[in-house]
Design a protein around this motif. Structure first.
Motif, PDB file in Angstrom:
ATOM      1  N   VAL A 173       0.849  -1.200   0.000  1.00 43.16           N
ATOM      2  CA  VAL A 173       0.000   0.000   0.000  1.00 43.16           C
ATOM      3  C   VAL A 173       0.887   1.253   0.000  1.00 43.16           C
ATOM      4  O   VAL A 173       0.651   2.204  -0.752  1.00 43.16           O
ATOM      5  N   GLN A 174       1.966   1.228   0.822  1.00 41.97           N
ATOM      6  CA  GLN A 174       2.890   2.373   0.854  1.00 41.97           C
ATOM      7  C   GLN A 174       3.534   2.609  -0.510  1.00 41.97           C
ATOM      8  O   GLN A 174       3.898   3.728  -0.852  1.00 41.97           O
ATOM      9  N   ALA A 175       3.690   1.532  -1.280  1.00 44.41           N
ATOM     10  CA  ALA A 175       4.306   1.652  -2.613  1.00 44.41           C
ATOM     11  C   ALA A 175       3.289   2.130  -3.652  1.00 44.41           C
ATOM     12  O   ALA A 175       3.611   2.228  -4.829  1.00 44.41           O
ATOM     13  N   GLY A 176       2.068   2.412  -3.207  1.00 45.81           N
ATOM     14  CA  GLY A 176       1.055   2.970  -4.104  1.00 45.81           C
ATOM     15  C   GLY A 176       0.255   1.920  -4.851  1.00 45.81           C
ATOM     16  O   GLY A 176      -0.451   2.251  -5.810  1.00 45.81           O
ATOM     17  N   LEU A 177       0.345   0.666  -4.426  1.00 46.89           N
ATOM     18  CA  LEU A 177      -0.371  -0.396  -5.137  1.00 46.89           C
ATOM     19  C   LEU A 177      -1.796  -0.512  -4.607  1.00 46.89           C
ATOM     20  O   LEU A 177      -2.079  -0.189  -3.452  1.00 46.89           O
ATOM     21  N   LYS A 178      -2.688  -0.983  -5.468  1.00 42.05           N
ATOM     22  CA  LYS A 178      -4.092  -1.196  -5.071  1.00 42.05           C
ATOM     23  C   LYS A 178      -4.442  -2.675  -5.221  1.00 42.05           C
ATOM     24  O   LYS A 178      -3.608  -3.452  -5.703  1.00 42.05           O
ATOM     25  N   ASP A 179      -5.671  -3.007  -4.888  1.00 39.66           N
ATOM     26  CA  ASP A 179      -6.150  -4.405  -4.945  1.00 39.66           C
ATOM     27  C   ASP A 179      -5.150  -5.342  -4.263  1.00 39.66           C
ATOM     28  O   ASP A 179      -4.843  -6.438  -4.773  1.00 39.66           O
ATOM     29  N   VAL A 180      -4.616  -4.913  -3.131  1.00 39.44           N
ATOM     30  CA  VAL A 180      -3.562  -5.689  -2.464  1.00 39.44           C
ATOM     31  C   VAL A 180      -4.179  -6.892  -1.742  1.00 39.44           C
ATOM     32  O   VAL A 180      -5.179  -6.756  -1.029  1.00 39.44           O
ATOM     33  N   ALA A 181      -3.563  -8.038  -1.942  1.00 33.22           N
ATOM     34  CA  ALA A 181      -4.016  -9.255  -1.251  1.00 33.22           C
ATOM     35  C   ALA A 181      -2.791 -10.085  -0.896  1.00 33.22           C
ATOM     36  O   ALA A 181      -1.862 -10.202  -1.694  1.00 33.22           O
ATOM     37  N   VAL A 182      -2.781 -10.612   0.312  1.00 36.25           N
ATOM     38  CA  VAL A 182      -1.677 -11.477   0.739  1.00 36.25           C
ATOM     39  C   VAL A 182      -2.322 -12.737   1.295  1.00 36.25           C
ATOM     40  O   VAL A 182      -3.142 -12.667   2.220  1.00 36.25           O
ATOM     41  N   ARG A 183      -1.979 -13.860   0.718  1.00 38.47           N
ATOM     42  CA  ARG A 183      -2.640 -15.099   1.139  1.00 38.47           C
ATOM     43  C   ARG A 183      -1.656 -16.260   1.084  1.00 38.47           C
ATOM     44  O   ARG A 183      -0.528 -16.123   0.587  1.00 38.47           O
ATOM     45  N   ASP A 184      -2.139 -17.393   1.573  1.00 39.19           N
ATOM     46  CA  ASP A 184      -1.335 -18.614   1.600  1.00 39.19           C
ATOM     47  C   ASP A 184      -1.263 -19.217   0.197  1.00 39.19           C
ATOM     48  O   ASP A 184      -2.265 -19.217  -0.519  1.00 39.19           O
ATOM     49  N   THR A 185      -0.095 -19.738  -0.192  1.00 41.79           N
ATOM     50  CA  THR A 185      -0.023 -20.465  -1.473  1.00 41.79           C
ATOM     51  C   THR A 185      -0.501 -21.902  -1.315  1.00 41.79           C
ATOM     52  O   THR A 185      -0.711 -22.593  -2.302  1.00 41.79           O
ATOM     53  N   GLY A 186      -0.565 -22.363  -0.062  1.00 37.80           N
ATOM     54  CA  GLY A 186      -0.843 -23.788   0.162  1.00 37.80           C
ATOM     55  C   GLY A 186       0.418 -24.629   0.050  1.00 37.80           C
ATOM     56  O   GLY A 186       0.373 -25.850   0.213  1.00 37.80           O
ATOM     57  N   GLU A 187       1.533 -23.965  -0.218  1.00 34.19           N
ATOM     58  CA  GLU A 187       2.818 -24.664  -0.355  1.00 34.19           C
ATOM     59  C   GLU A 187       3.692 -24.357   0.851  1.00 34.19           C
ATOM     60  O   GLU A 187       3.504 -23.331   1.521  1.00 34.19           O
ATOM     61  N   ARG A 188       4.692 -25.237   1.080  1.00 33.22           N
ATOM     62  CA  ARG A 188       5.603 -25.025   2.196  1.00 33.22           C
ATOM     63  C   ARG A 188       7.036 -25.197   1.726  1.00 33.22           C
ATOM     64  O   ARG A 188       7.300 -25.901   0.747  1.00 33.22           O
ATOM     65  N   ALA A 189       7.960 -24.524   2.422  1.00 33.71           N
ATOM     66  CA  ALA A 189       9.389 -24.711   2.159  1.00 33.71           C
ATOM     67  C   ALA A 189       9.933 -25.662   3.225  1.00 33.71           C
ATOM     68  O   ALA A 189       9.601 -25.528   4.415  1.00 33.71           O
ATOM     69  N   HIS A 190      10.785 -26.586   2.781  1.00 30.98           N
ATOM     70  CA  HIS A 190      11.429 -27.539   3.697  1.00 30.98           C
ATOM     71  C   HIS A 190      12.923 -27.422   3.486  1.00 30.98           C
ATOM     72  O   HIS A 190      13.427 -27.801   2.422  1.00 30.98           O
ATOM     73  N   VAL A 191      13.618 -26.886   4.476  1.00 31.09           N
ATOM     74  CA  VAL A 191      15.059 -26.651   4.313  1.00 31.09           C
ATOM     75  C   VAL A 191      15.803 -27.304   5.483  1.00 31.09           C
ATOM     76  O   VAL A 191      15.637 -26.892   6.637  1.00 31.09           O
ATOM     77  N   PRO A 192      16.628 -28.316   5.194  1.00 29.92           N
ATOM     78  CA  PRO A 192      17.352 -28.986   6.275  1.00 29.92           C
ATOM     79  C   PRO A 192      18.550 -28.165   6.737  1.00 29.92           C
ATOM     80  O   PRO A 192      19.121 -27.388   5.955  1.00 29.92           O
ATOM     81  N   SER A 193      18.954 -28.356   7.979  1.00 36.80           N
ATOM     82  CA  SER A 193      20.200 -27.735   8.459  1.00 36.80           C
ATOM     83  C   SER A 193      21.374 -28.540   7.919  1.00 36.80           C
ATOM     84  O   SER A 193      21.224 -29.702   7.521  1.00 36.80           O
ATOM     85  N   ASP A 194      22.559 -27.923   7.916  1.00 37.57           N
ATOM     86  CA  ASP A 194      23.739 -28.604   7.385  1.00 37.57           C
ATOM     87  C   ASP A 194      24.024 -29.892   8.160  1.00 37.57           C
ATOM     88  O   ASP A 194      24.455 -30.892   7.587  1.00 37.57           O
TER      89      ASP A 194
END
Ligand SMILES: C[S@@+](CC[C@H](N)C(=O)[O-])C[C@H]1O[C@@H](n2cnc3c(N)ncnc32)[C@H](O)[C@@H]1O
Length: 211
Positions: A173-194
Motif C-alpha cells: 500500500v505504501q508503494a502505491g499499489l491497489k487491490d492488495v491481497a496477501v494469502r497462503d499459497t498452500g505450499e511449504r518450504a522444507h530446508v534442512p540444516s547442514d
C-alpha cells in the motif's frame, strides 16, 4: 529483525548447485500459483527480481512473455544465461532489488520469488518493484511466512526470518499499489540444516498488488 549476511557470496558459491537445492526446498507449484495469480499474458514484459538461475523466468518464457532477469549474483545469472542460450526473449541485469537499474513504468509484471528475505530493506525493494511497473501492472511476491528457524541466517544467509503478511500488505500500500491481497499459497518450504538434525518447515505466502 534484519540480520547482516553476505547473501551475494553465498549465491555466487552455490550457483551451479542451486537448481538441485531448490527442488528439495520448495515445489514448482509455487511458480504455478504465482503465474496463475498474475494472469500473465503472452507478448508482455516481466521483470524477475532475484531471478537466480531462472525458476520463475523460465516459466514466464514458456508462457510467451519477454523477461528481464535481475539479480545481484552474476554466477546465478550465468547459469540462467546457459539455460536460455539462443532464446531472444530474455535479458539479464546484475543489480540490487533495492536500486533496480530499470526506468520507471516499463514492465507489465514484476515477480520476486524467495528474494525478499535476503534483502536488507524489503520495504524499499517493494517500492522499487512498484516503481518499474506500468500503470495497471502487477507485482507478485512469493516468500516465507514469519518463522523461528535461526539456522537459516547462518547457513543460508537469510536476513529475515520470513515476514508477517500484514507487513507485506503495508509495504504494498505504501508503494502505491491497489487491490492488495496477501494469502497462503498452500505450499511449504522444507530446508534442512547442514548437520541434518533440523529441518525448517515454513509456509509460503503470495502477495499481489496492482499499480
Ligand atoms: C533463494 S534464491 C531464489 C532464486 C530464484 N528466484 C528461485 O526461486 O529459484 C535468492 C536470489 O535472490 C538474489 N538476491 C539476494 N539479495 C538480492 C538483492 N538485494 N538484490 C538482487 N538479488 C538478490 C540472490 O542472488 C539469489 O539469486
Amino acid at each position: 529483525m534484519n540480520r547482516r549476511t553476505d547473501s551475494r557470496e553465498y549465491f555466487d558459491k552455490v550457483a551451479g548447485r542451486w537448481d538441485a537445492m531448490r527442488q528439495t526446498y520448495f515445489s514448482e507449484r509455487v511458480r504455478d500459483v504465482a503465474l496463475s495469480e498474475a494472469e500473465v499474458q503472452r507478448g508482455t514484459l516481466a521483470a524477475d527480481v532475484g531471478a537466480g538461475t531462472g525458476f520463475v523466468t523460465t516459466g514466464l518464457i514458456r508462457r510467451g512473455l519477454k523477461v528481464l532477469a535481475i539479480d545481484e549474483s552474476l554466477p546465478m545469472l550465468r547459469v540462467l544465461r546457459g539455460k536460455t542460450a539462443g532464446i531472444p526473449d530474455v535479458c539479464f541485469c546484475v543489480g540490487s532489488a533495492e536500486h533496480i537499474p530499470v526506468r520507471n513504468c516499463v514492465v507489465d509484471y514484476v515477480f520476486a520469488n524467495m528474494c525478499l528475505h535476503h534483502v536488507a530493506q524489503p520495504a524499499a525493494a517493494v517500492a522499487e518493484m512498484a516503481r518499474i511497473l506500468v500503470n495497471q501492472g502487477t507485482l507478485i511476491i512469493t516468500d516465507l511466512d514469519a518463522h523461528a528457524f535461526e539456522f537459516l541466517v547462518h547457513e543460508r544467509t537469510d536476513r529475515w526470518l520470513g515476514f508477517n503478511r500484514a507487513d507485506l500488505r503495508i509495504w504494498f500500500v505504501q508503494a502505491g499499489l491497489k487491490d492488495v491481497a496477501v494469502r497462503d499459497t498452500g505450499e511449504r518450504a522444507h530446508v534442512p540444516s547442514d548437520s541434518g538434525d533440523k529441518c525448517a518447515d515454513i509456509g509460503i505466502f503470495i502477495a499481489h498488488g496492482k499499480k
